[in-house]
Design a protein around this motif. Structure first.
Motif, mmCIF file in Angstrom:
data_model
loop_
_atom_site.group_PDB
_atom_site.id
_atom_site.type_symbol
_atom_site.label_atom_id
_atom_site.label_comp_id
_atom_site.label_asym_id
_atom_site.label_seq_id
_atom_site.Cartn_x
_atom_site.Cartn_y
_atom_site.Cartn_z
ATOM 1 N N VAL A 81 6.261 -69.408 47.579
ATOM 2 C CA VAL A 81 7.064 -69.894 47.417
ATOM 3 C C VAL A 81 7.708 -70.955 48.469
ATOM 4 C CG1 VAL A 81 6.041 -69.389 44.944
ATOM 5 C CG2 VAL A 81 8.681 -70.399 46.007
ATOM 6 N N ILE A 82 7.058 -72.167 47.828
ATOM 7 C CA ILE A 82 8.263 -73.195 48.655
ATOM 8 C C ILE A 82 8.915 -73.738 47.811
ATOM 9 C CG2 ILE A 82 8.189 -75.246 50.196
ATOM 10 C CD1 ILE A 82 5.293 -75.243 51.278
ATOM 11 N N TYR A 83 10.292 -73.725 47.709
ATOM 12 C CA TYR A 83 11.010 -73.792 46.559
ATOM 13 C C TYR A 83 12.167 -74.814 47.183
ATOM 14 C CZ TYR A 83 14.507 -72.584 43.161
ATOM 15 O OH TYR A 83 15.623 -72.247 41.949
ATOM 16 N N GLY A 84 12.024 -75.724 46.455
ATOM 17 C CA GLY A 84 12.939 -76.921 46.415
ATOM 18 C C GLY A 84 14.327 -77.249 46.195
ATOM 19 N N LEU A 85 14.847 -77.654 46.486
ATOM 20 C CA LEU A 85 16.128 -77.903 45.781
ATOM 21 C C LEU A 85 16.055 -79.714 46.562
ATOM 22 C CD1 LEU A 85 18.845 -75.913 47.036
ATOM 23 C CD2 LEU A 85 18.542 -76.348 45.073
ATOM 24 N N LYS B 121 3.365 -76.528 54.516
ATOM 25 C CA LYS B 121 3.136 -76.119 53.919
ATOM 26 C C LYS B 121 1.543 -74.758 54.538
ATOM 27 C CE LYS B 121 1.247 -78.889 49.934
ATOM 28 N NZ LYS B 121 -0.022 -80.350 49.727
ATOM 29 N N HIS B 122 1.379 -75.585 55.599
ATOM 30 C CA HIS B 122 -0.086 -74.372 56.681
ATOM 31 C C HIS B 122 1.300 -73.565 56.689
ATOM 32 C CE1 HIS B 122 -2.431 -72.613 59.658
ATOM 33 N NE2 HIS B 122 -1.394 -72.486 60.556
ATOM 34 N N LEU B 123 2.018 -72.966 56.951
ATOM 35 C CA LEU B 123 2.696 -71.655 57.300
ATOM 36 C C LEU B 123 3.367 -70.837 55.456
ATOM 37 C CD1 LEU B 123 6.051 -73.191 59.024
ATOM 38 C CD2 LEU B 123 4.362 -71.929 59.715
ATOM 39 N N ILE B 124 3.322 -71.473 54.749
ATOM 40 C CA ILE B 124 2.662 -70.361 53.041
ATOM 41 C C ILE B 124 1.161 -70.540 53.019
ATOM 42 C CG2 ILE B 124 2.945 -70.531 50.859
ATOM 43 C CD1 ILE B 124 6.212 -70.001 51.548
ATOM 44 N N ARG C 13 7.120 -65.488 54.344
ATOM 45 C CA ARG C 13 6.514 -65.616 53.353
ATOM 46 C C ARG C 13 7.051 -66.288 51.764
ATOM 47 N NH1 ARG C 13 7.489 -59.199 54.029
ATOM 48 N NH2 ARG C 13 9.100 -59.577 51.629
ATOM 49 N N THR C 14 7.838 -67.008 52.718
ATOM 50 C CA THR C 14 9.166 -67.674 51.474
ATOM 51 C C THR C 14 9.564 -68.694 52.182
ATOM 52 O OG1 THR C 14 9.395 -65.492 49.862
ATOM 53 C CG2 THR C 14 10.877 -67.958 49.051
ATOM 54 N N ILE C 15 9.725 -70.118 51.945
ATOM 55 C CA ILE C 15 10.318 -71.550 52.277
ATOM 56 C C ILE C 15 11.091 -71.615 51.242
ATOM 57 C CG2 ILE C 15 10.455 -73.477 53.333
ATOM 58 C CD1 ILE C 15 7.565 -72.694 54.472
ATOM 59 N N LEU C 16 12.320 -71.934 51.897
ATOM 60 C CA LEU C 16 13.286 -72.716 51.210
ATOM 61 C C LEU C 16 13.594 -74.246 51.360
ATOM 62 C CD1 LEU C 16 15.869 -71.867 48.678
ATOM 63 C CD2 LEU C 16 17.112 -73.527 50.016
ATOM 64 N N LEU C 17 13.826 -74.843 50.716
ATOM 65 C CA LEU C 17 13.561 -76.785 51.415
ATOM 66 C C LEU C 17 14.795 -77.837 50.498
ATOM 67 C CD1 LEU C 17 10.409 -78.592 52.447
ATOM 68 C CD2 LEU C 17 11.521 -79.584 51.197
ATOM 69 N N GLU D 75 5.422 -83.274 47.283
ATOM 70 C CA GLU D 75 4.155 -82.730 47.783
ATOM 71 C C GLU D 75 3.900 -81.533 48.463
ATOM 72 O OE1 GLU D 75 3.479 -85.302 51.538
ATOM 73 O OE2 GLU D 75 2.279 -83.384 51.906
ATOM 74 N N LEU D 76 5.383 -80.880 48.302
ATOM 75 C CA LEU D 76 5.234 -79.715 49.077
ATOM 76 C C LEU D 76 5.990 -78.388 48.047
ATOM 77 C CD1 LEU D 76 7.474 -80.269 52.879
ATOM 78 C CD2 LEU D 76 4.408 -79.426 52.557
ATOM 79 N N CYS D 77 6.766 -78.770 47.328
ATOM 80 C CA CYS D 77 7.171 -77.503 46.818
ATOM 81 C C CYS D 77 6.501 -77.161 45.013
ATOM 82 C CB CYS D 77 8.652 -77.513 46.313
ATOM 83 S SG CYS D 77 9.369 -78.078 47.527
ATOM 84 N N ASP D 78 6.426 -75.600 45.599
ATOM 85 C CA ASP D 78 5.704 -74.641 44.219
ATOM 86 C C ASP D 78 6.469 -75.046 42.558
ATOM 87 O OD1 ASP D 78 2.789 -73.994 45.807
ATOM 88 O OD2 ASP D 78 5.014 -73.192 46.790
#
Lengths: 279, 326
Positions: free
Chosen positions: B35-39, B184-187, B193-197, B207-210
């Protein structure tokens, strides 16, 4: 193969230091610069010697040898030490890369050593030029010199080891100062110059200062280097000196590992690996 | 569901003399793989502090944090092998070297061979379109190019987990859009495997985060998917009221209304207008407009709007994402 990866990293870091140091210049210009700069420093000392010899009427070949070897050999230690310590300041404050390097390179202490290595090479080069030209300028008969290659090699390795470990400890301390990191390295270089038998024997220092000189392996290294370049140079007990140098070097290596780990942890605790003054 | 990043009651206190500042206060998050996890939070909320701890640059004062199953304090070296960090708004790198040389250097420092690094640069080049500035000196490239370079460096070592700290900070719309597309493409392509943004741009996070965690003053105040978070203000109504910029000082009058849950003000210097975004707990808009006009506040437009994450933040915290701390 881990060793291959380490060598690749080492090669890349040395290449970076070369690029950083040489800037826009081509290799011949850069090497010209690193030879000319210490050469003029040497001329200053050689001139002082010649003036004293001229007015006093005393031409002292032993004194000339002591002076020239001291100033030349100090350059090897000083260049390496300063280059290694400066890395912390330049990576954090100028390039803003220290945090990325910290995350990329598996061991910050080895990274600093790799960065310092190039400075030792250039320091060795200028030492060689200074030594040869200095001995000729001051009239030391080169024909009387008889180099002990094995001892010389051992001493160069020991010199690199103890001084780089000293550099590691100072670099570790300099993490805690943004502005004064480079000054700390200059101060340590100055102390070595004063207490390291560079221009005068330790015995000429006031008695209460001598124990401070013994903290550093510089005196043993300097005296043994003079002896390795010219076995006629008067050293009381070379074996005893070598033993002292080896023991001190081992202590420095162990102390540097322990001290740097401590400073690294403290820097992470205080969040200083990426702290900048935003120049 | 495999958890790749986890923090348990994470605390970070900064001390300045006698004063203490609690940058993180018992922060617990769980980031699943893939997932893309947003803070999401305003400046100074603790987002960067959390990233600094997770990337092993900073030690926590208390609590535990795990990245890829490794403890960030005890197994810091193992953590560093599987992660990378890209920070926005910075210009790190060796200016005298070209972008390609910087990447070649870092690739080898990450442990790739010369040939592997060269191939990897070609791969990230395809993704990020670095061609036009790959052979330019780093000190001569624009902010947008710099951020693409930073992302390229962050991808060199094939990290399993990528930390992006305000990745589009200071970028123009076009470059920010491109960077977001790449993230987005990276995930989607399982490149990472995982992005923390972290971001304080609400639209970017939406727009980006799950999964999104809203953080304020060092505390996680809500976590969920953007839809789940938006549902937290399902009983309220959102209005945008455009007024003249010169009237903005008298807007405090809105605090008199019990139905006004909160509001934010965005000024537009070019048009001389200001937009008040307001959350109402009841249909009270007519009375509010009347009161504003009685106070000689000239209302230019009134529009009803959909709930955004910024409204969720406003609802939970009582002030907007871009408002300064009082």
């Amino acid at each position: 193969m881990d060793i291959v990866r380490w060598l690749t990293r080492f090669k890349a870091v040395v290449w970076l230091t070369w690029k950083e140091q040489s800037g826009w210049t081509k290799p011949p210009y850069y090497f010209g610069y690193i030879i000319i700069t210490p050469f003029f420093q040497l001329i200053l000392y050689a001139y002082m010697y010649i003036v004293i010899a001229f007015y006093s009427g005393l031409v002292n070949v032993e004194m000339a040898y002591y002076l020239v070897t001291g100033v030349s050999l100090y350059n090897f230690i000083g260049a390496g030490l300063y280059g290694l310590i400066w890395t912390v300041h330049s990576e954090r404050e100028h390039f803003r890369t220290l945090k990325y390097t910290y995350m990329a390179f598996p061991n910050l202490q080895l990274y600093l050593l790799s960065r310092g290595f190039f400075h030792y090479i250039t320091g060795a080069l200028s030492t060689l030029v200074m030594l040869l030209s200095g001995l000729i300028l001051t009239g030391v008969p080169l024909g009387t010199l008889s180099v002990k290659p094995m001892l010389l090699t051992i001493l160069i390795i020991l010199g690199f080891l103890w001084s780089s470990q000293l550099g590691i400890m100072v670099a570790g301390s300099s993490i805690f100062s943004s502005e004064y990191g480079p000054l700390i390295s200059e101060a340590v270089g100055g102390i070595l110059f004063l207490l390291g038998a560079v221009l005068y024997p330790i015995e000429s220092l006031p008695e209460y200062i001598r124990p401070f000189a013994d903290v550093f392996p510089m005196r043993e290294w300097m005296e043994l280097m003079r002896y390795a370049l010219n076995p006629a140079y008067n050293v009381a007990d070379p074996n005893q000196l070598l033993l002292q140098l080896v023991v001190k070097t081992i202590i420095y290596v162990i102390a540097a590992v322990i001290f740097f780990r401590f400073t690294e942890k403290l820097a992470r605790k205080k969040g200083l690996l990426e702290a900048t003054l935003h120049h | 569901m495999l958890i790749t990043i986890e923090t348990r009651d994470l605390v970070r206190i900064f001390k300045h003399g006698d004063k203490e500042f609690r940058a993180l206060d018992k922060v617990s998050i769980q980031v699943p793989e893939g997932v893309i996890y947003g803070l999401l939070g305003p400046n100074g909320a603790g987002k960067t502090t959390l990233i600094r701890i997770l990337t092993t640059l900073l030690l926590p004062s208390d609590g535990d944090a795990y990245v890829g199953g490794y403890h960030v304090v005890r197994d810091a070296n193992k953590v560093r092998k599987i992660i990378n960090l890209v920070s926005g708004g910075e210009r790190p790198g060796y200016g005298i070297l070209t972008v390609r040389e910087n990447l070649m250097y870092y690739g080898q420092v990450y442990g790739l061979s010369w040939g592997e690094t060269k191939r990897r640069i070609e791969e990230v080049n395809e993704l990020l379109h670095l061609d036009e500035f790959l052979d330019k000196r780093l000190n001569s490239i624009s902010t947008g190019m710099m951020q693409k370079y930073a992302l390229a460096r962050g991808l060199l070592n094939h990290p399993q987990i990528l930390f992006l700290d305000e990745p589009t900070l200071g970028l123009d719309v076009q470059n920010a859009r491109h960077i977001r597309r790449v993230i987005k493409h990276l995930i989607e392509d399982k490149e990472i495997r995982t992005i923390l943004l972290t971001s304080h741009y609400m639209a970017e996070v939406e727009e980006l985060c799950d999964i999104v965690s809203i953080i304020d003053r060092g505390r996680i105040i809500a976590t969920g998917s953007p839809d789940e978070l938006r549902k937290m203000v399902k009983d309220e109504i959102i209005y945008n009221i455009d007024v003249r910029l010169s009237d903005i000082d008298r807007i405090r009058i809105l605090r008199r209304f019990r139905t006004v849950v909160g509001y934010t003000i965005k000024t537009r210097q070019l048009t001389g207008e200001a937009r008040i975004r307001m959350i109402l707990s009841g249909e009270d808009i007519a009375r509010i407009i009347r009161t504003l006009e009685e106070e000689n506040i000239h209302v230019l437009r009134v529009t009803r709007d959909e709930v955004s994450l910024e409204d969720v933040f406003l609802r939970l915290v009582g002030r907007g994402l871009e408002d300064e701390y009082e």
